[in-house]
Enzyme design. Structure first.
Site, PDB file in Angstrom:
ATOM      1  N   LYS A  54      38.057  35.266 -53.362  1.00  0.00           N
ATOM      2  CA  LYS A  54      38.219  34.036 -54.121  1.00  0.00           C
ATOM      3  C   LYS A  54      36.877  33.866 -54.966  1.00  0.00           C
ATOM      4  O   LYS A  54      36.720  33.131 -55.944  1.00  0.00           O
ATOM      5  CB  LYS A  54      38.421  32.828 -53.296  1.00  0.00           C
ATOM      6  CG  LYS A  54      39.665  32.749 -52.648  1.00  0.00           C
ATOM      7  CD  LYS A  54      40.763  32.181 -53.527  1.00  0.00           C
ATOM      8  CE  LYS A  54      42.228  31.832 -52.524  1.00  0.00           C
ATOM      9  NZ  LYS A  54      43.071  31.482 -53.500  1.00  0.00           N
ATOM     10  N   SER A  78      41.573  23.803 -48.177  1.00  0.00           N
ATOM     11  CA  SER A  78      41.263  23.563 -46.648  1.00  0.00           C
ATOM     12  C   SER A  78      40.462  24.774 -46.282  1.00  0.00           C
ATOM     13  O   SER A  78      40.403  24.934 -45.066  1.00  0.00           O
ATOM     14  CB  SER A  78      42.582  23.287 -45.828  1.00  0.00           C
ATOM     15  OG  SER A  78      43.381  24.233 -46.169  1.00  0.00           O
ATOM     16  N   GLY A 180      50.285  35.123 -51.695  1.00  0.00           N
ATOM     17  CA  GLY A 180      50.417  33.544 -51.316  1.00  0.00           C
ATOM     18  C   GLY A 180      50.843  32.809 -52.479  1.00  0.00           C
ATOM     19  O   GLY A 180      52.081  32.885 -52.973  1.00  0.00           O
TER      20      GLY A 180
END
Lengths: 315, 315
Positions: A54, A78, A180
């Site tokens: 990321k 989160s 995802g």
């Protein structure tokens, strides 16, 4: 702000970010090769800044936001996305706010604070996350960075493909990655599809997701979140920017794995490579370990992250 | 069989073994450097064959045993030494027997069997291990490889020093390692002392061991085994071959750490570097993290191994 996903934008993103992110190493293990019956390479994104891929897209997004005079960056998260964006913003001296569902693990929240992000708590529902984030972005004048459905994230992630082709382009016939929300998958599939379409990109998913049914038949997964130990890919739906790219490049390369297979894959990586990857990274390897098509001889597995609590036990 | 510990024998051992063992990488972490306030390098022996430095000395021992027409090699072990010797023997096509206390963890026994060793169980006492091993060595005509007090092991371990000096000789002022039976410590201390005595070698121990009292005053530790989570260094006494070497080079560089400090060090390595090292490897880093002398600015920590059960939890 950039609105286009393109090879040129991905090259520009790589040049923009490469001095601050790691060109992560590639590892291999004789024991794993014996077990799989193929030469498996592992691209170690768990050794990336903030412990996941990321950081690539987040840094590209933060730099572009700053160039466009945004007062800061904001996201809801989160986990890994929040940490990566907080790191990126701190690195270039830009304020950052992360909207966090109040049931998020404390270790992740501490990670964000360590990079000086302002953490704002919201209710643990997707709508609360999105509304809180949109309101605060508006109020603060911050650029909103969606974890999946965001052009600057998708273009930023492309740097991993340039690295892989330079490091091992001649040694691989396929790439296996965990899917995802689809941003990372779209980035890799798009760039490989344009630069070296002989390399197949396999999307590995927990079986409940059934992405093939979306890509082939347009049928969405019935659940909003998946019940899987691969906590980084619990979001069931892929972003609207990602779906057409995945449809174009990966319709016939979706691999569904069972929870037990993820656990076994995680066990094998921990034991054999001594790399503390997270369950979501093991998902991609489970695709190779249990479902590799016979014609695949030289798979590269992207180990997407290593942010797993120290008391995590495979069971 | 070689009976001398020397620089020349260590060079010969390196040449003899280097094609089959890994020249392990060196890692670093900005976050850890910030925390320690120094530039810390990690030599990754947990990525060595069989998951620990023991492969170095074991391979040297097995090759020399074969050259001397031994019919096989034998050792007693409940862990890393047995796995390393079994691997080395299999690699060069020599039979191997490991005498294992019957309370040894099954995962370790399975590891030995995977390398085709004959596993013989004995009572879980040091005397039963030694007697069983001696009797079987005599009967089978096998060369006995002591884990600590063995010239071929000590000479074989020296290859790590040549690697470290080539990889980072100019970037370090000290080496921190975990000390147990003293074979590895003696090897590193002896070779550094001969090749580059400006580099200090620090021996890190669980505080119960009190090695300084042995090296300075000749007082042995009262316990035979130590009560520590660092299971690789539970043996309290150092070998008779090792003691004079450690006395010569390390009398003033023993570092004692508490159990809590080992746990914190392990936590930090797992979290920050994503490397699944074993507690005994964290022991060496705890020496740097909590007890680094002020004048040490560029420590290298040897992460000695990574053989930790997948269900192990730091608590």
């Amino acid at each position: 702000m950039t609105t286009k996903i393109s090879v040129e934008e991905m090259e520009a993103a790589r040049n923009r970010t490469s001095s601050l992110i790691h060109n992560t190493p590639i590892m291999k293990s004789d024991k794993i090769n014996d077990k799989v019956g193929a030469k498996v390479l592992f691209k170690c994104e768990h050794l990336q800044k903030t412990g996941s891929f990321k950081a690539r897209g987040a840094l590209n997004s933060a730099i572009l936001a700053k160039e466009q005079n945004a007062k800061g960056v904001i996201a809801h998260s989160s986990g890994n996305h929040g940490q990566a964006l907080a790191w990126a913003a701190q690195k270039i001296g830009l304020p950052c706010t992360i909207v966090v569902p109040k049931n998020a693990p404390n270790s992740k929240v501490e990670g964000m604070k360590e990079y000086n992000a302002d953490v704002v708590f919201c209710e643990p529902t997707m709508s609360s996350r999105e509304i809180t984030c949109a309101e605060m972005a508006e109020k603060l004048g911050y650029y909103y960075v969606d974890p999946h459905n965001c052009v600057t994230m998708i273009n930023g992630h492309g740097s991993i493909v340039f690295e892989v082709l330079e490091q091992a382009g001649d040694e691989i016939d396929s790439i296996f990655l965990s899917v995802g929300g689809g941003g990372f998958a779209a980035s890799v599939a798009f760039l490989i599809g344009n630069l070296n379409p002989d390399i197949a990109v396999y999307l590995v998913e927990p079986e409940e997701k059934n992405l093939a049914n979306l890509l082939e038949n347009g049928v969405q997964c019935a659940s909003e979140t998946l019940n899987t130990i691969a906590d980084g890919v619990r979001v069931s739906h892929v972003g609207s920017l990602c779906e057409p790219i995945l449809k174009k490049y990966c319709t016939r390369t979706v691999v569904s794995v069972k929870e037990e297979e993820i656990k076994e894959a995680l066990n094998l990586i921990w034991t054999r490579t001594k790399q503390r990857i997270e369950p979501t990274a093991a998902l991609a390897f489970a695709g190779v370990l249990y479902h590799k098509p016979d014609h695949v001889k030289k798979p590269l597995v992207i180990l997407c992250g290593g942010n797993v609590d120290t008391d995590y036990v495979i069971n």
